[in-house]
Design a protein around this motif. Structure first.
Motif, PDB file in Angstrom:
ATOM      1  N   ASN A 127       0.789  -1.235   0.000  1.00 33.80           N
ATOM      2  CA  ASN A 127       0.000   0.000   0.000  1.00 33.80           C
ATOM      3  C   ASN A 127       0.829   1.297   0.000  1.00 33.80           C
ATOM      4  O   ASN A 127       0.271   2.386   0.080  1.00 33.80           O
ATOM      5  CB  ASN A 127      -0.950   0.014   1.213  1.00 33.80           C
ATOM      6  N   SER A 128       2.159   1.171  -0.074  1.00 30.29           N
ATOM      7  CA  SER A 128       2.977   2.393  -0.091  1.00 30.29           C
ATOM      8  C   SER A 128       2.868   3.104  -1.447  1.00 30.29           C
ATOM      9  O   SER A 128       3.204   4.287  -1.556  1.00 30.29           O
ATOM     10  CB  SER A 128       4.444   2.052   0.201  1.00 30.29           C
ATOM     11  N   GLY A 129       2.426   2.359  -2.462  1.00 29.54           N
ATOM     12  CA  GLY A 129       2.238   2.969  -3.779  1.00 29.54           C
ATOM     13  C   GLY A 129       3.279   2.556  -4.801  1.00 29.54           C
ATOM     14  O   GLY A 129       3.594   3.322  -5.716  1.00 29.54           O
ATOM     15  N   LYS A 130       3.794   1.326  -4.699  1.00 33.65           N
ATOM     16  CA  LYS A 130       4.792   0.851  -5.674  1.00 33.65           C
ATOM     17  C   LYS A 130       4.209   0.828  -7.088  1.00 33.65           C
ATOM     18  O   LYS A 130       4.814   1.335  -8.019  1.00 33.65           O
ATOM     19  CB  LYS A 130       5.236  -0.588  -5.334  1.00 33.65           C
ATOM     20  N   SER A 131       3.029   0.218  -7.207  1.00 29.66           N
ATOM     21  CA  SER A 131       2.434   0.091  -8.543  1.00 29.66           C
ATOM     22  C   SER A 131       2.069   1.470  -9.091  1.00 29.66           C
ATOM     23  O   SER A 131       2.290   1.756 -10.274  1.00 29.66           O
ATOM     24  CB  SER A 131       1.207  -0.821  -8.499  1.00 29.66           C
ATOM     25  N   ASP A 176       5.691   5.300   2.350  1.00 31.14           N
ATOM     26  CA  ASP A 176       4.702   6.358   2.555  1.00 31.14           C
ATOM     27  C   ASP A 176       5.410   7.460   3.345  1.00 31.14           C
ATOM     28  O   ASP A 176       5.942   7.199   4.432  1.00 31.14           O
ATOM     29  CB  ASP A 176       3.514   5.776   3.339  1.00 31.14           C
ATOM     30  N   ILE A 177       5.446   8.662   2.798  1.00 33.24           N
ATOM     31  CA  ILE A 177       6.215   9.755   3.423  1.00 33.24           C
ATOM     32  C   ILE A 177       5.720  10.055   4.855  1.00 33.24           C
ATOM     33  O   ILE A 177       6.469  10.570   5.672  1.00 33.24           O
ATOM     34  CB  ILE A 177       6.191  11.016   2.535  1.00 33.24           C
ATOM     35  N   ARG A 178       4.500   9.647   5.157  1.00 33.16           N
ATOM     36  CA  ARG A 178       3.969   9.892   6.509  1.00 33.16           C
ATOM     37  C   ARG A 178       4.510   8.878   7.504  1.00 33.16           C
ATOM     38  O   ARG A 178       4.454   9.099   8.715  1.00 33.16           O
ATOM     39  CB  ARG A 178       2.434   9.830   6.491  1.00 33.16           C
ATOM     40  N   ARG A 179       5.001   7.739   6.987  1.00 30.81           N
ATOM     41  CA  ARG A 179       5.505   6.682   7.870  1.00 30.81           C
ATOM     42  C   ARG A 179       6.737   6.047   7.242  1.00 30.81           C
ATOM     43  O   ARG A 179       6.744   4.860   6.913  1.00 30.81           O
ATOM     44  CB  ARG A 179       4.437   5.593   8.053  1.00 30.81           C
ATOM     45  N   PRO A 180       7.825   6.822   7.058  1.00 33.67           N
ATOM     46  CA  PRO A 180       8.999   6.208   6.416  1.00 33.67           C
ATOM     47  C   PRO A 180       9.820   5.382   7.406  1.00 33.67           C
ATOM     48  O   PRO A 180       9.669   5.547   8.615  1.00 33.67           O
ATOM     49  CB  PRO A 180       9.808   7.418   5.941  1.00 33.67           C
ATOM     50  N   LEU A 224       9.974   8.609  -1.274  1.00 33.07           N
ATOM     51  CA  LEU A 224       9.005   8.947  -0.212  1.00 33.07           C
ATOM     52  C   LEU A 224       7.735   9.400  -0.910  1.00 33.07           C
ATOM     53  O   LEU A 224       7.601  10.559  -1.316  1.00 33.07           O
ATOM     54  CB  LEU A 224       9.567  10.030   0.704  1.00 33.07           C
ATOM     55  N   ASN A 225       6.828   8.455  -1.081  1.00 29.68           N
ATOM     56  CA  ASN A 225       5.623   8.685  -1.890  1.00 29.68           C
ATOM     57  C   ASN A 225       4.502   9.311  -1.041  1.00 29.68           C
ATOM     58  O   ASN A 225       4.563   9.339   0.176  1.00 29.68           O
ATOM     59  CB  ASN A 225       5.187   7.344  -2.494  1.00 29.68           C
ATOM     60  N   LYS A 226       3.495   9.789  -1.729  1.00 28.01           N
ATOM     61  CA  LYS A 226       2.306  10.421  -1.132  1.00 28.01           C
ATOM     62  C   LYS A 226       2.660  11.782  -0.516  1.00 28.01           C
ATOM     63  O   LYS A 226       2.089  12.199   0.486  1.00 28.01           O
ATOM     64  CB  LYS A 226       1.607   9.487  -0.122  1.00 28.01           C
ATOM     65  N   HIS A 227       3.626  12.447  -1.131  1.00 30.37           N
ATOM     66  CA  HIS A 227       4.034  13.798  -0.770  1.00 30.37           C
ATOM     67  C   HIS A 227       2.812  14.722  -0.643  1.00 30.37           C
ATOM     68  O   HIS A 227       2.764  15.605   0.201  1.00 30.37           O
ATOM     69  CB  HIS A 227       4.988  14.280  -1.879  1.00 30.37           C
ATOM     70  N   ASP A 228       1.829  14.491  -1.517  1.00 29.51           N
ATOM     71  CA  ASP A 228       0.605  15.337  -1.519  1.00 29.51           C
ATOM     72  C   ASP A 228      -0.173  15.262  -0.210  1.00 29.51           C
ATOM     73  O   ASP A 228      -1.002  16.124   0.070  1.00 29.51           O
ATOM     74  CB  ASP A 228      -0.295  14.910  -2.685  1.00 29.51           C
ATOM     75  N   LYS A 229       0.097  14.247   0.604  1.00 25.41           N
ATOM     76  CA  LYS A 229      -0.640  14.078   1.862  1.00 25.41           C
ATOM     77  C   LYS A 229      -0.086  14.955   2.980  1.00 25.41           C
ATOM     78  O   LYS A 229      -0.678  15.037   4.056  1.00 25.41           O
ATOM     79  CB  LYS A 229      -0.575  12.614   2.326  1.00 25.41           C
ATOM     80  N   LEU A 230       1.085  15.560   2.756  1.00 20.63           N
ATOM     81  CA  LEU A 230       1.705  16.380   3.810  1.00 20.63           C
ATOM     82  C   LEU A 230       1.891  17.815   3.338  1.00 20.63           C
ATOM     83  O   LEU A 230       2.017  18.076   2.144  1.00 20.63           O
ATOM     84  CB  LEU A 230       3.093  15.823   4.185  1.00 20.63           C
ATOM     85  N   GLN A 290      14.332  10.595  -2.237  1.00 22.75           N
ATOM     86  CA  GLN A 290      13.634  11.733  -2.840  1.00 22.75           C
ATOM     87  C   GLN A 290      12.165  11.726  -2.411  1.00 22.75           C
ATOM     88  O   GLN A 290      11.641  10.710  -1.964  1.00 22.75           O
ATOM     89  CB  GLN A 290      13.704  11.653  -4.372  1.00 22.75           C
ATOM     90  N   MET A 291      11.525  12.877  -2.587  1.00 19.31           N
ATOM     91  CA  MET A 291      10.089  12.964  -2.357  1.00 19.31           C
ATOM     92  C   MET A 291       9.381  12.667  -3.680  1.00 19.31           C
ATOM     93  O   MET A 291       9.949  12.892  -4.761  1.00 19.31           O
ATOM     94  CB  MET A 291       9.703  14.365  -1.896  1.00 19.31           C
ATOM     95  N   PHE A 292       8.136  12.220  -3.584  1.00 18.80           N
ATOM     96  CA  PHE A 292       7.414  11.823  -4.798  1.00 18.80           C
ATOM     97  C   PHE A 292       5.921  11.857  -4.519  1.00 18.80           C
ATOM     98  O   PHE A 292       5.491  11.669  -3.377  1.00 18.80           O
ATOM     99  CB  PHE A 292       7.830  10.385  -5.161  1.00 18.80           C
ATOM    100  N   SER A 293       5.149  12.117  -5.541  1.00 19.53           N
ATOM    101  CA  SER A 293       3.704  11.895  -5.427  1.00 19.53           C
ATOM    102  C   SER A 293       3.225  11.225  -6.703  1.00 19.53           C
ATOM    103  O   SER A 293       3.225  11.844  -7.766  1.00 19.53           O
ATOM    104  CB  SER A 293       2.948  13.215  -5.214  1.00 19.53           C
ATOM    105  N   ALA A 294       2.847   9.962  -6.554  1.00 17.02           N
ATOM    106  CA  ALA A 294       2.321   9.236  -7.729  1.00 17.02           C
ATOM    107  C   ALA A 294       1.007   9.883  -8.159  1.00 17.02           C
ATOM    108  O   ALA A 294       0.680   9.902  -9.344  1.00 17.02           O
ATOM    109  CB  ALA A 294       2.112   7.767  -7.386  1.00 17.02           C
TER     110      ALA A 294
END
Ligand code: GTP
Ligand code: MG
Length: 209
Positions: free
Chosen positions: A35-39, A116-120, A143-149, A175-179
């Motif tokens: 669920n971290s967003g690999k796909s 997940d950038i909220r829980r790395p 560090l995915n889901k940057h948009d959540k922070l 790096q930071m990332f937002s899929a």
């Protein structure tokens, strides 16, 4: 946006060592907690909505999925770790299969660990990093889901993760990332280019999308 990664096509899935595609060219594997967003990260990188299957239900990707790129380069979507609802026996078998893949695959150039950038840097992530260090496998952390922070919180997560990586001896970057939004995709593709070495004709060529 890199035109190279847009060429990605699903190649095959593997559930055992015997069903892995032949070792040729170079490949990079995407790993991380369920669920971290690999796909989603793979889909964003390749600018294809449904190249790799994504889901709100953790544990969706249960096979090693291979995607082919031009010139014998490959992207590999690994099953997520830390997914509790799978029976222990199945979990153990997956783990053995993934470990043998990571250990023995001669064409593997590096590992992208999506968090997940909220829980790395949770326990499983750290286990994976330790394992990669022991096997001298280069790692790039997304560090995915940057948009959540908020930006400041995201920056703190980046700096903290970077600081934790100082203790490791092999090649690590973060790096930071937002899929979801697409931020960080260029940084990711530039990093992967170093590992995969796309043919000259794709270097510096971007699509206008
Ligand atoms: N807000 C937000 N949600 C995201 C982002 N990336 C992924 N998601 C959501 O997170 C969930 C899991 O995404 P997946 O890409 O399926 O995650 P995965 O790591 O491949 O999951 P498994 O295959 O089950 O291990 C989905 O609901 C996605 O829509 C992002 O950057 N921002
Ligand atoms: Mg997945």
């Amino acid at each position: 946006m890199s035109a190279f990664y847009q060429q990605a096509c699903f190649l095959q899935s593997a559930s055992t060592t015997k069903t892995l595609p032949p070792e040729q060219g170079f490949e990079v594997a995407f790993s991380g907690r369920s669920n971290s967003g690999k796909s989603s990260t793979l889909n964003r990188l390749c600018q294809q909505k449904s190249l790799a299957r994504t889901s709100k239900t953790p544990g969706r990707t249960q096979l090693i999925n291979f995607f082919g790129l031009p010139d014998d380069k490959f992207l590999v979507d690994l099953p997520g770790y830390g997914y509790a609802k799978v029976p222990n026996k199945v979990k153990f078998e997956w783990q053995r299969f993934i470990e043998s893949y990571l250990r023995d695959r001669m064409t593997l150039q590096g590992l992208v660990i999506v968090m997940d950038i909220r829980r790395p840097m949770l326990e499983y992530d750290i286990n994976m990093l330790n394992w990669a260090e022991a096997h001298q496998l280069p790692v790039h952390i997304v560090l995915n889901k940057h948009d959540k922070l908020k930006h400041g919180q995201a920056k703190t997560a980046l700096l903290r993760t970077r600081h934790q990586l100082k203790n490791y001896s092999n090649e690590f970057s973060v790096q930071m990332f937002s899929a979801l939004k697409g931020s960080g995709v260029e940084e990711l593709s530039n990093h992967l280019d170093k590992w995969l070495q796309p043919p000259e004709k794709y270097i510096g060529i971007s699509s206008d999308k």
